[in-house]
Design a protein around this motif. Structure first.
Motif, PDB file in Angstrom:
ATOM      1  N   GLU A  13      39.343  64.574   5.546  1.00 30.21           N
ATOM      2  CA  GLU A  13      40.434  65.466   5.161  1.00 30.21           C
ATOM      3  C   GLU A  13      39.833  66.761   4.626  1.00 30.21           C
ATOM      4  N   ARG A  51      52.850  56.023  11.448  1.00 29.43           N
ATOM      5  CA  ARG A  51      52.186  57.029  10.594  1.00 29.43           C
ATOM      6  C   ARG A  51      52.884  57.124   9.232  1.00 29.43           C
ATOM      7  N   GLN A  55      51.142  56.374   5.701  1.00 28.74           N
ATOM      8  CA  GLN A  55      50.813  57.470   4.793  1.00 28.74           C
ATOM      9  C   GLN A  55      51.810  57.679   3.656  1.00 28.74           C
ATOM     10  N   ARG A  98      41.988  63.323  15.785  1.00 27.77           N
ATOM     11  CA  ARG A  98      41.536  61.960  15.436  1.00 27.77           C
ATOM     12  C   ARG A  98      41.761  60.991  16.601  1.00 27.77           C
ATOM     13  N   THR A 103      38.786  55.126  12.929  1.00 29.31           N
ATOM     14  CA  THR A 103      38.864  53.715  12.510  1.00 29.31           C
ATOM     15  C   THR A 103      37.473  53.155  12.222  1.00 29.31           C
ATOM     16  N   TYR A 106      36.704  55.050   8.735  1.00 36.79           N
ATOM     17  CA  TYR A 106      37.554  54.790   7.553  1.00 36.79           C
ATOM     18  C   TYR A 106      37.722  53.287   7.283  1.00 36.79           C
ATOM     19  N   GLN A 107      38.040  52.512   8.358  1.00 34.55           N
ATOM     20  CA  GLN A 107      38.273  51.082   8.108  1.00 34.55           C
ATOM     21  C   GLN A 107      36.949  50.293   8.165  1.00 34.55           C
TER      22      GLN A 107
HETATM   23  P1  TMP Z   1      45.354  63.327   8.986  1.00 32.18           P
HETATM   24  O1  TMP Z   1      45.022  63.123  10.416  1.00 32.18           O
HETATM   25  O2  TMP Z   1      46.596  64.095   8.752  1.00 32.18           O
HETATM   26  O3  TMP Z   1      44.181  63.802   8.203  1.00 32.18           O
HETATM   27  O4  TMP Z   1      45.731  61.907   8.336  1.00 32.18           O
HETATM   28  C1  TMP Z   1      45.381  60.717   8.858  1.00 32.18           C
HETATM   29  C2  TMP Z   1      44.835  59.831   7.754  1.00 32.18           C
HETATM   30  O5  TMP Z   1      44.630  58.517   8.269  1.00 32.18           O
HETATM   31  C3  TMP Z   1      43.490  60.294   7.252  1.00 32.18           C
HETATM   32  O6  TMP Z   1      43.387  59.957   5.887  1.00 32.18           O
HETATM   33  C4  TMP Z   1      42.509  59.426   8.014  1.00 32.18           C
HETATM   34  C5  TMP Z   1      43.264  58.153   8.190  1.00 32.18           C
HETATM   35  N1  TMP Z   1      42.917  57.376   9.382  1.00 32.18           N
HETATM   36  C6  TMP Z   1      42.283  56.154   9.227  1.00 32.18           C
HETATM   37  O7  TMP Z   1      42.001  55.725   8.111  1.00 32.18           O
HETATM   38  N2  TMP Z   1      41.998  55.428  10.352  1.00 32.18           N
HETATM   39  C7  TMP Z   1      42.338  55.845  11.607  1.00 32.18           C
HETATM   40  O8  TMP Z   1      42.063  55.155  12.593  1.00 32.18           O
HETATM   41  C8  TMP Z   1      43.010  57.134  11.748  1.00 32.18           C
HETATM   42  C9  TMP Z   1      43.387  57.627  13.104  1.00 32.18           C
HETATM   43  C10 TMP Z   1      43.277  57.850  10.607  1.00 32.18           C
END
Ligand code: TMP
Length: 219
Positions: A13, A51, A55, A98, A103, A106-107
């Motif tokens: 971010e 989404r 979020q 993204r 994934t 972040y995961q």
């Molecule tokens: P953004 O695209 O508006 O920044 O928000 C998407 C949020 O989701 C961001 O914090 C990253 C997170 N995210 C994951 O944790 N895993 C994923 O696979 C994707 C596509 C986004």
């Protein structure tokens, strides 16, 4: 048969990726290229509901990491089949803000879920629809967080569920993205996100031009 080019943007971010996505799409359209712009999570009616759950919906506060992983994959599998794959088959250039690298990072790393399971679920969600080119906008955690806090938000809104994670979470995100770019240097281009938006745009434009001409000479 797939004929188009699939480009993804990644980064923490506040890395400036959405600005660059918009600039690239406008420039490509200006040069006569047919462009499909999408994002993850989201990009389809089903994906946009997911989404919101991921979020903003208050019920998301009770979400387990495993559930979160599966919801990102559910949004992705719909987006690939409903939007990305058909556009690539029509020969369009697809840009996604993204995709599955988010994934992985972040995961698989920041949330500390099993990276092998994450990889398998990514593969299940996308089939053979994989990005040709990925731009990673790399910024340090302090810069990213400062930009995130300065974001213009609707009145009375709070940061989303992911943005409320502590600084250590974002340190793992940034480190994992850099490792990904080292592992896959052919596909993942790591750009310094602290540079000026114009300079970054120019570098991306050069890389896109060479990807398009390589694709034409391979046909
Ligand atoms: P953004 O695209 O508006 O920044 O928000 C998407 C949020 O989701 C961001 O914090 C990253 C997170 N995210 C994951 O944790 N895993 C994923 O696979 C994707 C596509 C986004």
């Amino acid at each position: 048969m797939r004929r188009g080019l699939f480009i993804t943007f990644e980064g923490s971010e506040g890395c400036g990726k959405s600005t660059q996505v918009a600039r690239l799409a406008a420039r490509l359209r200006g040069s006569g290229q047919e462009v499909l712009l999408t994002r993850e999570p989201g990009g389809t009616p089903i994906g946009e509901k997911i989404r919101d759950l991921l979020q903003f919906d208050p019920v998301g506060a009770a979400m387990h990491p495993e559930t979160e992983l599966l919801l990102f994959e559910a949004s992705r599998s719909q987006l690939v089949r409903e939007v990305i794959q058909p556009a690539l088959e029509r020969g369009m250039l697809v840009i996604s803000d993204r995709f599955y690298d988010s994934t992985t990072v972040y995961q698989g790393v920041a949330r500390r879920l099993d990276p092998h399971t994450v990889q398998q679920l990514n593969a299940f969600a996308v089939g053979d629809c994989r990005p040709d080119l990925t731009f990673l906008l790399d910024v340090d955690v302090a810069t990213a967080r400062a930009r995130m806090l300065r974001r213009v938000r609707p009145v009375n809104s709070t940061p989303d569920r992911m943005e409320q994670e502590p600084v250590e979470f974002y340190e793992r995100v940034c480190a994992a993205y850099r490792q990904l770019a080292e592992r896959e240097p052919e596909r993942v281009h790591c750009l310094d996100g602290s540079g000026s938006a114009d300079e970054i745009e120019e570098r991306i434009w050069q890389l896109i031009q060479s990807a398009i001409s390589n694709q034409k000479s391979a046909i």
